[in-house]
Write an enzyme that holds these catalytic residues in place. Structure first.
Site, PDB file in Angstrom:
ATOM      1  N   SER A 285       9.239  -4.052  -6.071  1.00  0.00           N
ATOM      2  CA  SER A 285       8.213  -4.935  -6.610  1.00  0.00           C
ATOM      3  C   SER A 285       8.537  -5.265  -8.068  1.00  0.00           C
ATOM      4  O   SER A 285       9.629  -5.727  -8.362  1.00  0.00           O
ATOM      5  CB  SER A 285       6.832  -4.277  -6.449  1.00  0.00           C
ATOM      6  OG  SER A 285       5.784  -5.180  -6.705  1.00  0.00           O
TER       7      SER A 285
ATOM      8  N   ARG B  19      -7.945  -5.618  -9.420  1.00  0.00           N
ATOM      9  CA  ARG B  19      -7.261  -4.754  -8.461  1.00  0.00           C
ATOM     10  C   ARG B  19      -7.604  -5.152  -7.021  1.00  0.00           C
ATOM     11  O   ARG B  19      -6.740  -5.097  -6.139  1.00  0.00           O
ATOM     12  CB  ARG B  19      -7.665  -3.307  -8.713  1.00  0.00           C
ATOM     13  CG  ARG B  19      -7.003  -2.317  -7.769  1.00  0.00           C
ATOM     14  CD  ARG B  19      -5.476  -2.360  -7.898  1.00  0.00           C
ATOM     15  NE  ARG B  19      -4.855  -1.178  -7.325  1.00  0.00           N
ATOM     16  CZ  ARG B  19      -3.589  -0.855  -7.444  1.00  0.00           C
ATOM     17  NH1 ARG B  19      -2.793  -1.652  -8.134  1.00  0.00           N
ATOM     18  NH2 ARG B  19      -3.095   0.242  -6.902  1.00  0.00           N
TER      19      ARG B  19
ATOM     20  N   ASP C 278       5.485  -8.401   4.456  1.00  0.00           N
ATOM     21  CA  ASP C 278       5.139  -8.617   3.040  1.00  0.00           C
ATOM     22  C   ASP C 278       4.734 -10.075   2.822  1.00  0.00           C
ATOM     23  O   ASP C 278       5.554 -10.989   2.993  1.00  0.00           O
ATOM     24  CB  ASP C 278       6.342  -8.261   2.175  1.00  0.00           C
ATOM     25  CG  ASP C 278       6.021  -8.169   0.692  1.00  0.00           C
ATOM     26  OD1 ASP C 278       5.004  -8.734   0.259  1.00  0.00           O
ATOM     27  OD2 ASP C 278       6.800  -7.528  -0.032  1.00  0.00           O
TER      28      ASP C 278
ATOM     29  N   HIS D 168       3.214  -5.554   1.683  1.00  0.00           N
ATOM     30  CA  HIS D 168       4.012  -5.258   0.498  1.00  0.00           C
ATOM     31  C   HIS D 168       4.023  -3.767   0.184  1.00  0.00           C
ATOM     32  O   HIS D 168       5.060  -3.225  -0.234  1.00  0.00           O
ATOM     33  CB  HIS D 168       3.462  -6.057  -0.692  1.00  0.00           C
ATOM     34  CG  HIS D 168       4.230  -5.851  -1.963  1.00  0.00           C
ATOM     35  ND1 HIS D 168       5.554  -6.211  -2.090  1.00  0.00           N
ATOM     36  CD2 HIS D 168       3.861  -5.322  -3.166  1.00  0.00           C
ATOM     37  CE1 HIS D 168       5.973  -5.924  -3.321  1.00  0.00           C
ATOM     38  NE2 HIS D 168       4.974  -5.383  -3.986  1.00  0.00           N
ATOM     39  N   ASP D 169       2.907  -3.086   0.360  1.00  0.00           N
ATOM     40  CA  ASP D 169       2.840  -1.655   0.069  1.00  0.00           C
ATOM     41  C   ASP D 169       3.736  -0.826   0.974  1.00  0.00           C
ATOM     42  O   ASP D 169       3.891   0.382   0.755  1.00  0.00           O
ATOM     43  CB  ASP D 169       1.399  -1.150   0.190  1.00  0.00           C
ATOM     44  CG  ASP D 169       0.640  -1.237  -1.127  1.00  0.00           C
ATOM     45  OD1 ASP D 169       1.254  -1.644  -2.140  1.00  0.00           O
ATOM     46  OD2 ASP D 169      -0.552  -0.900  -1.149  1.00  0.00           O
TER      47      ASP D 169
END
Length: 368
Positions: free
Chosen positions: A154, A225, A318, A348-349
């Site tokens: 990332s 967030r 992702d 993505h995580d």
């Protein structure tokens, strides 16, 4: 203020005082720069076994390890590093710095300026190249002329590719994970919404909330967030985990939350307890600046500078850093092997969650 402050337990951090750092987009250098970092293993007498791990936006130097004084969160990359691990610290010396602009011991907006007051709104705009320049200065301080491997996912991958394009001779191997050669309009747009969530909070007061009677901009950081976390996970995962269900103990019909709303609220609160809003804005703006081809003749020319043995890996689900960006990296780096695709339901995580899949690729690269 959330984040590490002088006087807090040091934990496993070490510190390097780097002096003044010239900045890409500022006429004045950033004075009295400090980098916090952690290490595992021992540097060989030849200084040829060093591995640099670069964390993502809200990560820190605590790659692996338990919670404890100075470390409110456990290591964020699980079993990747350690004796007998994928990066075996019986052989490799691992260094993980906290990013310039961060809030875990490295100079950032919440740190004291030379006048003793927090930098706040006076903190200069940073670019990814400034952050890499600080990491190069740290390597100089540690006496590491060449990294056996640099690995970053990332935002950490942004810095990893900048390392390899800026000082090719100092990077022997390179792993780029769920990242990009340049921030796209889509990524900048998502970042803009997050920055606006924070700067629109009345507690932001221009970034000088430490000198204000207003509370810290916690609500804005929580919303930022939440926006980010939506992009970190896949739509399929959210559908399977939460669907349209009510949160346990609540009823949407009576004004309660859906389960997915509760999930986002939780992650917003969790970050706000450990992270500084000013650092979030500074680091997000730096991510927006990322373009390895800037002033280098474009992305293709910049990637052509890389000489490190390279593996690029992307996550198939992702939606923030889609696979086509990994394809561009792999195609553009002359020393890169075939693109590796990690299958994950987590979006993505997945680069943080699929540790064994990442570890196998890293171990392969280190054995080459």
């Amino acid at each position: 203020m959330p984040g590490w402050q002088p006087g807090d337990p040091v934990g496993h951090r070490r510190f390097a005082e780097l002096g003044a750092l010239p900045l890409e987009w500022s006429a004045e250098p950033l004075p009295e720069v400090r980098i916090a970092y952690e290490t595992w293993g021992e540097l060989s007498p030849a200084r040829d076994n060093a591995v640099l791990i670069l964390h993502a936006l809200t990560g820190d130097s605590h790659v692996v390890g338990e919670t404890g004084p100075g470390h409110p969160s456990p290591g964020w990359w699980g079993t990747l590093v350690g004796p007998g691990g994928w990066i075996d610290t019986n052989r490799w010396f691992v260094v993980a710095p906290n990013i310039l602009g961060g809030c875990q011991g490295t100079t950032g907006p919440g740190a004291a300026a030379p006048d003793g007051r927090p930098w706040g709104s006076r903190f200069p705009q940073l670019t990814t190249r400034d952050q890499v320049a600080a990491e190069i200065a740290l390597a100089d301080r540690l006496g590491i002329d060449q990294w056996a491997l640099i690995v970053g996912g990332s935002a950490g991958g942004m810095r990893a590719v900048e390392w390899a394009a800026t000082v090719p001779d100092r990077v022997s191997r390179l792993m780029l994970l769920a990242t990009t050669a340049a921030a796209s309009a889509d990524q900048i747009a998502w970042c803009h919404a997050q920055i606006r969530a924070i700067t629109s909070d009345p507690g932001w007061v221009g970034g000088d909330y430490e000198r204000s009677r207003e509370p810290d901009p916690v609500a804005g950081l929580e919303v930022a967030r939440q926006i980010a976390h939506i992009t970190y996970r896949s739509a399929d995962e959210l559908a399977v985990r939460f669907g349209r269900g009510d949160q346990v103990g609540e009823s949407v019909a009576d004004g309660g939350r859906y389960a997915v709303q509760s999930y986002l609220d939780h992650h917003g609160r969790k970050l706000a307890r450990r992270f500084d809003a000013g650092s979030y804005v500074t680091l997000t703006q730096a991510m927006n600046s990322h373009d390895v081809g800037r002033d280098r003749g474009g992305v293709e020319a910049a990637l052509g500078r890389v000489t490190a043995r390279t593996i690029v890996a992307g996550i198939d689900s992702d939606r923030l850093y889609p696979l086509e960006q990994s394809v561009q990296l792999a195609a553009g780096i002359p020393t890169c092997g075939p693109l590796r695709v990690i299958s994950s339901a987590h979006g993505h995580d997945g680069f943080l969650i699929e540790v064994d899949a990442v570890g196998r690729i890293v171990a392969e690269l280190l054995s080459s």
